[in-house]
Write a protein that holds these residues in place. Sequence first.
Motif, PDB file in Angstrom:
ATOM      1  N   ASN A   1     -59.298   9.268  21.912  1.00 16.86           N
ATOM      2  CA  ASN A   1     -58.274   9.873  21.078  1.00 16.86           C
ATOM      3  C   ASN A   1     -58.453  11.374  20.883  1.00 16.86           C
ATOM      4  OD1 ASN A   1     -57.040   7.428  20.800  1.00 16.86           O
ATOM      5  ND2 ASN A   1     -57.167   7.325  18.579  1.00 16.86           N
TER       6      ASN A   1
ATOM      7  N   TYR B   1     -55.633   4.018  14.965  1.00 20.52           N
ATOM      8  CA  TYR B   1     -56.197   5.283  14.508  1.00 20.52           C
ATOM      9  C   TYR B   1     -57.126   5.089  13.310  1.00 20.52           C
ATOM     10  CZ  TYR B   1     -53.181   8.185  17.463  1.00 20.52           C
ATOM     11  OH  TYR B   1     -52.593   8.796  18.524  1.00 20.52           O
ATOM     12  N   TYR B   2     -56.568   4.571  12.205  1.00 26.23           N
ATOM     13  CA  TYR B   2     -57.326   4.513  10.957  1.00 26.23           C
ATOM     14  C   TYR B   2     -57.537   3.062  10.536  1.00 26.23           C
ATOM     15  CZ  TYR B   2     -55.464   9.271  10.871  1.00 26.23           C
ATOM     16  OH  TYR B   2     -55.114  10.547  11.207  1.00 26.23           O
TER      17      TYR B   2
ATOM     18  N   TYR C   1     -63.889   4.538  10.053  1.00 25.29           N
ATOM     19  CA  TYR C   1     -63.385   5.863  10.379  1.00 25.29           C
ATOM     20  C   TYR C   1     -64.574   6.790  10.539  1.00 25.29           C
ATOM     21  CZ  TYR C   1     -61.026  10.284  10.392  1.00 25.29           C
ATOM     22  OH  TYR C   1     -60.588  11.520  10.769  1.00 25.29           O
TER      23      TYR C   1
ATOM     24  N   THR D   1     -51.395   3.442  12.656  1.00 26.64           N
ATOM     25  CA  THR D   1     -51.213   4.205  13.885  1.00 26.64           C
ATOM     26  C   THR D   1     -50.303   5.389  13.608  1.00 26.64           C
ATOM     27  OG1 THR D   1     -50.738   4.030  16.258  1.00 26.64           O
ATOM     28  CG2 THR D   1     -49.185   2.966  14.745  1.00 26.64           C
TER      29      THR D   1
ATOM     30  N   TYR E   1     -53.455  13.079  20.941  1.00 24.69           N
ATOM     31  CA  TYR E   1     -53.415  12.035  19.924  1.00 24.69           C
ATOM     32  C   TYR E   1     -53.639  12.601  18.518  1.00 24.69           C
ATOM     33  CZ  TYR E   1     -53.933   9.224  24.134  1.00 24.69           C
ATOM     34  OH  TYR E   1     -53.757   8.674  25.384  1.00 24.69           O
TER      35      TYR E   1
END
Length: 384
Positions: free
Chosen positions: A41, A313-314, A349, A251, A57
Amino acid sequence: MAAKHCLMVGAGLSGAVIGRALAETGHRIDVIDARAHVAGNCHTERDAETGVMVHVYGPHIFHTDDAEVWAYVNRFMPFRPFVNRVKATTGGAVYSLPVNLHTINQFFGRTLRPDEARAFIEARADLSIADPQSFEEQALRFVGPELYAAFFKGYTTKQWGCSPRDLPASILKRLPVRFSYDDNYFSHRFQGMPEGGYTAMVESILDHPNIAVTLGHEVRREDAAGYDHVFYSGPLDGWFGHDLGRLGYRTLDFERFTANGDWQGCAVMNYCDETVPYTRITEHKHFSPWETHEASVLYREYSRACGPEDIPYYPIRLIDEKELLRRYIARAGAERGVTFVGRLGTYRYLDMDVTIREALDCAQRALGAWERGDPLPAFSAPPI
């Protein structure tokens, strides 16, 4: 010790750093990634229309207090100085983030000194909240209702897709205000950007005769057979085919647009009002201030729930996810010959510097365990 033949699932920072460390000690490494590029990413590439180096990203700013990690990344790519100075639009005005003395004075129309501002904010804080349990309680306890409503409530609701009342206080880990005019978003002593982009840096890390890289191929669990050990940086639940259910992620969707000249005057502009559907706009030429470009490319970011085909993502890590995570951790503990690494493999994360630190430590633990004839642990770092 005989040379091992290891598989790195994923060509992001975790797989590249672990693979390089093991390759330099004589082990054979296969790095395989489902995407058509390395660096995960933090992938960067030149925008064909503007020539700007784009963080595909979303922006990644490197910052750390770890001198060894800073020296490591500079070994493979020179880093240029970069300070992230984030701005925020809220209520029809623009402010500096994180909330600092300038933000406070501008927002409240005052000319307070640091000690006066501290007392001013403490007078607005909800001191009746002795033990904050939610994000909202944490913010109200430390900055009061006005700053919370202006800078945190709407942005957080958009980012996480739920009320800040439903998020744990731990998301707002530290006091979100500075009583000085320091508007550097990060406080680490080493901060910068790789001169040629993150992808070129990761390609340099992977450039070793003992490393073979295959892109555009998705590794399945059965593909790991025949390797002495597997380091897996994909989604933890994905290793098991999501058979217990899917761990939750947020996302991002990106809306690209271009402009001539300088469109917003900064790299990152947050939009804190809940009525604005996107969370921020990033102008990517500002991430490489040593370059000059007439045109500009920007991205509006929208946060939403992550579906099966989306890029995670998270990690959400709320109550339901943590319960499911514990079940997958137990499953992983029963596996043999695989270590789960990185953001996706440990469902946490992670900033880039922490990812690299954990990867370096993981490689050293692996070398020590192999020397002693001991098995490797299931995780490079504890997920919980």
